[in-house]
Design an enzyme around this catalytic site. Structure first.
Site, PDB file in Angstrom:
ATOM      1  N   THR A 115      -3.619  -0.207   7.269  1.00 10.99           N
ATOM      2  CA  THR A 115      -4.780  -1.087   7.402  1.00 10.99           C
ATOM      3  C   THR A 115      -4.880  -1.584   8.837  1.00 10.99           C
ATOM      4  O   THR A 115      -5.960  -1.586   9.436  1.00 10.99           O
ATOM      5  CB  THR A 115      -4.668  -2.273   6.411  1.00 10.99           C
ATOM      6  OG1 THR A 115      -4.659  -1.744   5.077  1.00 10.99           O
ATOM      7  CG2 THR A 115      -5.817  -3.241   6.566  1.00 10.99           C
ATOM      8  N   GLN A 128      -3.192   9.718   3.235  1.00  8.76           N
ATOM      9  CA  GLN A 128      -2.878  10.506   2.045  1.00  8.76           C
ATOM     10  C   GLN A 128      -2.427  11.930   2.343  1.00  8.76           C
ATOM     11  O   GLN A 128      -2.027  12.650   1.426  1.00  8.76           O
ATOM     12  CB  GLN A 128      -4.070  10.510   1.076  1.00  8.76           C
ATOM     13  CG  GLN A 128      -4.321   9.154   0.424  1.00  8.76           C
ATOM     14  CD  GLN A 128      -3.177   8.669  -0.463  1.00  8.76           C
ATOM     15  OE1 GLN A 128      -2.329   9.450  -0.906  1.00  8.76           O
ATOM     16  NE2 GLN A 128      -3.135   7.373  -0.706  1.00  8.76           N
ATOM     17  N   THR A 156       7.223  -8.230  17.940  1.00  3.79           N
ATOM     18  CA  THR A 156       8.556  -7.631  17.943  1.00  3.79           C
ATOM     19  C   THR A 156       8.621  -6.467  16.954  1.00  3.79           C
ATOM     20  O   THR A 156       8.147  -6.577  15.823  1.00  3.79           O
ATOM     21  CB  THR A 156       9.616  -8.704  17.600  1.00  3.79           C
ATOM     22  OG1 THR A 156       9.500  -9.741  18.558  1.00  3.79           O
ATOM     23  CG2 THR A 156      11.022  -8.128  17.628  1.00  3.79           C
ATOM     24  N   CYS A 178     -10.941  -4.887  -9.478  1.00  2.00           N
ATOM     25  CA  CYS A 178     -10.935  -5.952 -10.493  1.00  2.00           C
ATOM     26  C   CYS A 178     -10.850  -7.315  -9.847  1.00  2.00           C
ATOM     27  O   CYS A 178     -10.945  -8.337 -10.519  1.00  2.00           O
ATOM     28  CB  CYS A 178      -9.742  -5.804 -11.430  1.00  2.00           C
ATOM     29  SG  CYS A 178      -9.500  -4.143 -12.000  1.00  2.00           S
TER      30      CYS A 178
HETATM   31  C1  PLP Z   1      -2.980   3.022   1.057  1.00  2.00           C
HETATM   32  C2  PLP Z   1      -4.041   3.440   1.995  1.00  2.00           C
HETATM   33  C3  PLP Z   1      -4.368   2.680   3.130  1.00  2.00           C
HETATM   34  C4  PLP Z   1      -3.718   1.349   3.425  1.00  2.00           C
HETATM   35  O1  PLP Z   1      -2.394   1.499   3.797  1.00  2.00           O
HETATM   36  P1  PLP Z   1      -1.467   0.187   3.962  1.00  2.00           P
HETATM   37  O2  PLP Z   1      -0.311   0.677   4.749  1.00  2.00           O
HETATM   38  O3  PLP Z   1      -1.108  -0.232   2.580  1.00  2.00           O
HETATM   39  O4  PLP Z   1      -2.264  -0.820   4.685  1.00  2.00           O
HETATM   40  C5  PLP Z   1      -5.351   3.137   3.966  1.00  2.00           C
HETATM   41  N1  PLP Z   1      -5.979   4.294   3.710  1.00  2.00           N
HETATM   42  C6  PLP Z   1      -5.699   5.063   2.648  1.00  2.00           C
HETATM   43  C7  PLP Z   1      -6.432   6.339   2.444  1.00  2.00           C
HETATM   44  C8  PLP Z   1      -4.728   4.650   1.746  1.00  2.00           C
HETATM   45  O5  PLP Z   1      -4.468   5.405   0.663  1.00  2.00           O
END
Ligand code: PLP
Length: 395
Positions: free
Chosen positions: A74, A181, A239, A327
């Site tokens: 994220t 993914q 850090t 949800c």
């Molecule tokens: C899980 C996911 C994120 C977010 O990853 P985090 O490390 O949990 O912030 C972003 N993009 C995709 C496609 C994800 O499956």
């Protein structure tokens, strides 16, 4: 509580590999130095971060100084989008897709609210984008940012990211891809796929939650997102999370070593699950382009019933899967991905996702295939809707 767990929710998060856990342990113990410290002890720990950066660079086929460690994907996605917008200002147009993860969609919508032109490309019924639409959106742009995910987390649909990047380059655009993914499932090579920025997350491929990577090609125009100290060449202050960085690098090493074998082992499990569901449950549809799909992911819509109800009953049987619904607001909003694909109203609420990992077995698939059909049948018997009870005319 000791209960059987069949974990088919690996696109949400994965188990930390024992090898990764092992590699991290010294950094929770004797190797606690701060890599930024001047003394020998800081330097000693810093050397492990340097080594980890080299391992991640090998995993992506880039240079070590193009690898930045972040707290999660994220953050990497926000860094890419915010960083380009800060560089170009309002002259930047962002082109993304309607099926991105919220970590891309929401920063894009923020830019739009702030006056940027932002376009979310639609997808077709198989979840694929139209490259001509992309081209049309880029025509005549001065500074464009293209952010298109490599593979979709809900359906497993793989986008033609190399073509996307090549088209974007024709128009001088900067290209980001959310590759969360694909890490560990499809080889990533930024020399062959000319993206400028890429995001991955440790916890989606057997490293812990709370560590990610932001790849930034040398020379890409993007301002730092996290401001503060000089860590990560001043591009990501804070850090370094040394144990997790070491763990993520170990996960990259394991992924490289096992990727081909894993895909070969996983796909038959997924395919058996898919065939078994289609054979035993009527009024079912598989969502997503089956010809271009991750080997571990299966998204199915069970018409006339709620995905949440299926997930709830399977959970009682120790089976962990997920629905695409948000949800959080208390409403049962159907998944934005499934909706964007134009899945019919009768099926949109009944979608669930199975996502497998190297730790799943054929016995687990058989267990799900034994338990799922009666759950679906019971829910259908209770449902006020059905093929002969059309919900769109239901009074
Ligand atoms: C899980 C996911 C994120 C977010 O990853 P985090 O490390 O949990 O912030 C972003 N993009 C995709 C496609 C994800 O499956």
């Amino acid at each position: 509580m000791d209960r059987k767990i069949v974990y088919f929710d690996n696109n949400a998060t994965t188990q930390v590999a024992p090898e990764v856990r092992e590699a991290m342990l010294p950094f929770f113990g004797e190797l606690y130095g701060n890599p930024s410290s001047m003394h020998f002890f800081g330097g000693q720990v810093g050397a492990y971060v340097t080594k980890a950066r080299e391992e991640v660079a090998a995993f992506l086929n880039c240079e070590p100084d193009e690898v930045y460690f972040t707290s999660c994907a994220t953050e990497s996605d926000n860094t890419a989008i915010r960083g380009c917008a800060d560089w170009w200002g309002k002259s930047m147009k962002m082109v993304t897709t309607a099926v991105e993860h919220p970590a891309v969609l929401q920063p894009g919508r923020r830019l739009k609210a702030q006056g940027h032109e932002v376009v979310e490309l639609p997808v077709d019924a198989t979840g694929q984008i139209d490259l001509e639409r992309l081209r049309a959106e880029l025509k005549g742009t001065q500074h464009a940012l293209v952010s298109v995910m490599w593979a979709n987390n809900e359906t497993g649909v793989v986008f033609p990211i190399r073509e996307v990047a090549e088209i974007a380059k024709e128009y001088g655009a900067t290209v980001h891809t959310d590759a969360v993914q694909v890490a560990g499932k499809i080889p990533i090579d930024v020399k062959k796929v000319p993206v400028d920025m890429l995001s991955i997350s440790g916890h989606k491929f057997h490293a812990p939650k709370g560590v990610g990577v932001f790849y930034l090609r040398r020379g890409t125009k993007c301002k730092p997102f996290m401001l503060g100290g000089h860590q990560e060449s001043g591009r990501r202050a804070g850090t370094e999370n040394v144990p997790y960085i070491v763990g993520l690098a170990k996960a990259c090493e394991l992924a490289t070593a096992h990727m081909a074998d894993e895909a070969r082992a996983l796909q038959p499990l997924r395919d058996k699950l898919e065939a078994g569901i289609l054979a035993t449950c009527p009024n079912v549809r598989v969502n997503g382009d089956r010809a271009h799909r991750l080997p571990n992911t299966l998204n199915v819509s069970f018409e006339y019933i709620e995905g949440e109800a299926i997930a709830y009953h399977l959970s009682d049987l120790g089976i962990c899967i997920s629905t695409g619904s948000a949800c959080a607001s208390g409403s049962l909003d159907p998944s934005h991905v499934i909706r964007a694909m134009g899945v019919p109203f009768t099926a949109v609420h009944g979608s669930i996702r199975f996502s497998l990992s190297r730790y799943n077995t054929m016995e687990e698939v058989d267990y799900v295939l034994e338990k799922l059909p009666p759950v679906v049948k019971n829910l259908r018997d209770l449902s006020p809707f059905g093929p002969d009870r059309d919900p769109t005319t239901f009074q």
